[in-house]
Design an enzyme around this catalytic site. Sequence first.
Site, short mmCIF file in Angstrom:
data_model
loop_
_atom_site.label_atom_id
_atom_site.label_comp_id
_atom_site.label_asym_id
_atom_site.label_seq_id
_atom_site.Cartn_x
_atom_site.Cartn_y
_atom_site.Cartn_z
N TYR A 96 -31.62 21.21 -9.73
CA TYR A 96 -32.92 20.61 -10.02
C TYR A 96 -32.79 19.58 -11.15
O TYR A 96 -33.21 18.43 -11.01
CB TYR A 96 -33.92 21.70 -10.41
CG TYR A 96 -35.33 21.23 -10.58
CD1 TYR A 96 -36.06 20.73 -9.51
CD2 TYR A 96 -35.95 21.28 -11.83
CE1 TYR A 96 -37.37 20.30 -9.66
CE2 TYR A 96 -37.27 20.85 -11.99
CZ TYR A 96 -37.97 20.36 -10.91
OH TYR A 96 -39.27 19.93 -11.07
N SER A 109 -39.50 15.51 -14.03
CA SER A 109 -39.79 16.77 -14.70
C SER A 109 -39.15 16.68 -16.08
O SER A 109 -38.30 15.81 -16.32
CB SER A 109 -39.17 17.94 -13.92
OG SER A 109 -39.03 19.08 -14.73
N ALA A 153 -30.07 18.12 -12.27
CA ALA A 153 -29.18 17.03 -11.85
C ALA A 153 -29.93 16.00 -11.02
O ALA A 153 -29.79 14.79 -11.22
CB ALA A 153 -27.99 17.58 -11.07
N SER A 154 -30.76 16.49 -10.08
CA SER A 154 -31.50 15.55 -9.22
C SER A 154 -32.54 14.76 -10.00
O SER A 154 -32.75 13.57 -9.74
CB SER A 154 -32.16 16.32 -8.07
OG SER A 154 -33.18 17.19 -8.54
N LYS A 155 -33.18 15.41 -10.98
CA LYS A 155 -34.21 14.72 -11.76
C LYS A 155 -33.60 13.71 -12.73
O LYS A 155 -34.15 12.62 -12.95
CB LYS A 155 -35.07 15.74 -12.50
CG LYS A 155 -35.85 16.68 -11.57
CD LYS A 155 -36.81 15.93 -10.65
CE LYS A 155 -37.66 16.87 -9.81
NZ LYS A 155 -38.62 16.17 -8.95
N ASP A 181 -39.77 14.12 6.54
CA ASP A 181 -38.78 14.87 5.78
C ASP A 181 -38.00 13.82 4.99
O ASP A 181 -37.19 13.09 5.56
CB ASP A 181 -37.85 15.64 6.72
CG ASP A 181 -36.81 16.48 5.99
OD1 ASP A 181 -36.54 16.19 4.81
OD2 ASP A 181 -36.25 17.41 6.61
#
Length: 269
Positions: A151, A138, A153-155, A60
């Site tokens: 999504y 992405s 923000a994390s990428k 994980d």
Amino acid sequence: MNDKIVVITGASSGIGKALAFEYASRGSKIVLAARNTEKLKEVEEEILAKGIEVLSVKTDVSIEEDCKNLIDKTVERFGGVDVLINNAGISMRAMFADLELSVLKQLMDVNFWGTVYCTKYAMPYITKAKGSVVGVISIAGYIGLPARTGYSASKYAIRGFLDTLRVENLKTGVHVLVAAPGFTASNVRNVALTADGSSQGETPRDESKMMSAEECARLIANAVVKRKRELIMTFMEGKLTVWLKKWFPSLLEKLTYNHMAKEPNSPLK
């Protein structure tokens, strides 16, 4: 890539699984990491049947100790790491106004911190091998996609982290690749989180019209061999989007909003 040690997170399905088979076809030693042990073992057995050395480790990536264990097990079995592909990730689909903050945190824990943790523990071995660190982001890492705040923000964060890592390693021989697929056929949209953190269950897009995971994996593997710094896949939803972002940002935002609003059951008004 023959005999190179390649660690792939999120390897039980989608792009990660396709990457495992792509590197197996190139004679690499494969380390598979994912949470789903049943699917992980299925991939491991298929690769073993091809006569390729492979190790699967339940991981994980949002848990730092799991990431350390992944690298420790890799080094224990194969003696090092040549390529780390940070592919594990989750998506979401909900307006920020409706979103529980725990969902955004979960996106960052898996997508961003998972990349950071695995990279941190693999770096001494990659540096020694003058190997590669890859982040699969992405097109959402170049433009904010509405109803995907966590999504995107994390990428964006992964891209910033890896771009900086590349600069820090200009004199060490370490290669850093940021790979940005467009919409790719996978199960990421099926398990995307909704406003309350539950899975949406089905994809809102026509997966048959998207780039295949296998083609995406081939392009990433080729970019690693060529030691590219950036890989933007597809034209319409990739290269053209990045170009419009630079020169016509307001137009792109309107086009993006209208495009995403056409999805079935879109949360956009």
